[in-house]
Scaffold this active site. Structure first.
Site, mmCIF file in Angstrom:
data_model
loop_
_atom_site.group_PDB
_atom_site.id
_atom_site.type_symbol
_atom_site.label_atom_id
_atom_site.label_comp_id
_atom_site.label_asym_id
_atom_site.label_seq_id
_atom_site.Cartn_x
_atom_site.Cartn_y
_atom_site.Cartn_z
ATOM 1 N N LEU A 58 -7.424 -2.091 6.579
ATOM 2 C CA LEU A 58 -7.939 -3.448 6.747
ATOM 3 C C LEU A 58 -9.292 -3.753 6.196
ATOM 4 O O LEU A 58 -10.238 -4.175 6.906
ATOM 5 C CB LEU A 58 -7.921 -3.570 8.250
ATOM 6 C CG LEU A 58 -7.260 -5.195 8.731
ATOM 7 C CD1 LEU A 58 -5.963 -5.756 8.065
ATOM 8 C CD2 LEU A 58 -7.161 -5.203 10.361
ATOM 9 N N HIS A 59 -9.443 -3.486 4.857
ATOM 10 C CA HIS A 59 -10.875 -3.344 4.143
ATOM 11 C C HIS A 59 -11.791 -4.644 4.607
ATOM 12 O O HIS A 59 -12.713 -4.111 5.264
ATOM 13 C CB HIS A 59 -10.463 -3.612 2.775
ATOM 14 C CG HIS A 59 -9.520 -2.711 1.997
ATOM 15 N ND1 HIS A 59 -10.104 -1.385 1.780
ATOM 16 C CD2 HIS A 59 -8.403 -2.656 1.324
ATOM 17 C CE1 HIS A 59 -8.924 -0.911 0.912
ATOM 18 N NE2 HIS A 59 -8.216 -1.650 0.896
ATOM 19 N N ASP A 60 -11.202 -5.717 4.307
ATOM 20 C CA ASP A 60 -12.276 -6.730 4.526
ATOM 21 C C ASP A 60 -12.606 -7.214 5.852
ATOM 22 O O ASP A 60 -13.860 -7.696 6.010
ATOM 23 C CB ASP A 60 -11.556 -8.068 3.720
ATOM 24 C CG ASP A 60 -11.339 -7.886 2.382
ATOM 25 O OD1 ASP A 60 -10.614 -8.518 1.643
ATOM 26 O OD2 ASP A 60 -12.170 -7.225 1.715
ATOM 27 N N TYR A 120 0.811 -1.136 -0.081
ATOM 28 C CA TYR A 120 -0.005 -0.063 -0.012
ATOM 29 C C TYR A 120 0.751 1.290 0.108
ATOM 30 O O TYR A 120 0.423 2.181 -0.520
ATOM 31 C CB TYR A 120 -0.969 -0.141 1.243
ATOM 32 C CG TYR A 120 -2.425 -0.313 0.690
ATOM 33 C CD1 TYR A 120 -2.813 -1.766 0.400
ATOM 34 C CD2 TYR A 120 -3.240 0.528 0.198
ATOM 35 C CE1 TYR A 120 -3.974 -1.814 -0.196
ATOM 36 C CE2 TYR A 120 -4.578 0.265 -0.066
ATOM 37 C CZ TYR A 120 -4.907 -0.856 -0.280
ATOM 38 O OH TYR A 120 -6.123 -1.355 -1.042
#
Ligand code: RIB
Ligand code: CA
Length: 364
Positions: A276-278, A264
């Site tokens: 920590l998208h998901d 990133y």
């Protein structure tokens, strides 16, 4: 944060997680950690994988390796392989973020030729993702409970399931997916990766007659694993009597996050850490009160060149909509805010809990 009036925290939330198979990528891995390690109010009843950024097999095996590492209590859980490619378009590749096999830089995972991994791979082919979802739905209907359907990758499996088994949607409490962006993208000016991979599937999902919540980049970009949090991951251990050294599990989790951080930083210039998208999808099901969400009409741009894959949110109701969740209604709850400190406390609570059961620590 104001409580989300559209959902309540259920006593026991059953979850089916559909994740990027080629990747349970680094943040998919964290979603699997939460789904298997939340306090008793979350029960992972199904796990499936969907095309992500390379061949289908390495994704499926990644999901199996992760759940084998995180959660002995889920040894009986079958991981169901899903669609190897989008409904219409060619598969996209994204190795620059997650590495060629989807879990670049991760240390400690059981090897692909580990006998247990091989046998779980064998049993995973008994039913594909759509058949697995259908079986879980029929059991839920006959048993009188509902399942939260969570997606952290392209929505191809969910679109296929909704198209083939529309009458089984009643088995689900909601669909919660990480994807989309309101005016922003990460694999295009206004296209987020999961939606861009299969925009047609995403339109089928957003038009399904069931409550849906979208956790877009606008919110996931607030959940940054900063250096301080990465250090906390590496050298704080559980109060539950583990010695005050970094456990092998924490070392593995730190390798997941630090690889993601490097990607990133180099690709998107995220200098403070990766989002920590998901993992936010699982947190949403378990603790919806940590989020703020508003119901809008959302459609997916499947035709334009510049905007393909955009989640188009009609914030000012330019058209008339009814109060259904389907094609004529305000069809999606769009997350707009999150209590970030509370989310990471939940994350570290799960790391603590996983520390007490992970096979990685047993071998230590
Ligand atoms: O855009 C972020 C999403 O794409 C996340 O789900 C990540 O895992 C990738 O699949
Ligand atoms: Ca993902």
């Amino acid at each position: 944060m104001c409580f989300n009036p559209n959902v309540t925290t259920l006593v026991l939330n059953k979850i089916w997680l559909d994740c990027d198979p080629v990747r349970p990528g680094h943040d998919d891995a964290c979603a699997i950690l939460l789904a298997t390690s939340l306090p008793s109010d979350i029960n992972l009843v199904g796990l499936s994988t969907v095309h992500g950024n390379a061949s289908g097999e390495c994704t499926l095996s990644n999901a199996i390796r992760l759940i084998h590492m995180f959660s002995p209590q889920h040894d009986a859980l079958v991981v169901h392989p899903g669609a190897p490619k989008p409904l219409i378009r060619p598969s996209r590749a994204d190795p620059e973020i997650h590495g060629p096999d989807g879990l670049g830089g991760v240390v400690g995972l059981p090897p692909l030729n580990h006998p247990v991994i091989l046998s779980r791979l064998e049993s995973s082919h008994t039913a594909n993702a759509v058949e697995g979802l259908a079986a879980a739905a029929k059991l839920a209907i006959s048993s009188g409970y509902k399942i939260h359907l969570v997606a952290t990758g392209p929505l191809t499996n969910l679109a296929l399931f909704i198209s083939v088994y529309p009458y089984l949607l009643s088995a689900f409490e909601e669909v919660c997916f990480m994807g989309g962006g309101v005016g922003i993208g990460n694999r295009g000016a206004v296209a987020e990766f999961n939606i861009l991979c299969d925009p047609e599937a995403a339109q089928i999902v957003v038009d399904a007659p069931i409550r849906k919540t979208m956790i877009p980049l606008n919110v996931t970009h607030k959940a940054i694993v900063t250096e301080t949090l990465q250090r906390r991951l590496l050298n704080e251990c559980s109060e539950r009597g583990l010695s005050n050294t970094t456990t092998p599990l924490r070392h593995t989790l730190h390798s997941i996050v630090s690889y993601f951080a490097a990607s990133y930083k180099s690709v998107f210039g995220f200098n403070d850490g990766p989002p920590l998208h998901d993992a936010l999808t699982i947190a949403y099901v378990a603790r919806p009160e940590l989020f703020r969400a508003t119901r809008y009409r959302v459609d997916v741009d499947c035709i334009s060149t510049l905007g393909t894959g955009q989640t188009v949110v009609d914030a000012f109701n330019y058209r008339d909509y009814d109060d259904s969740w389907g094609p004529t209604g305000k069809n999606v709850l769009v997350a707009e805010g999150i209590d970030v400190p509370a989310f990471f406390e939940l994350f570290f609570e799960c790391v603590d809990r996983c520390d007490t059961v992970s096979r990685l620590n047993l071998a230590a």
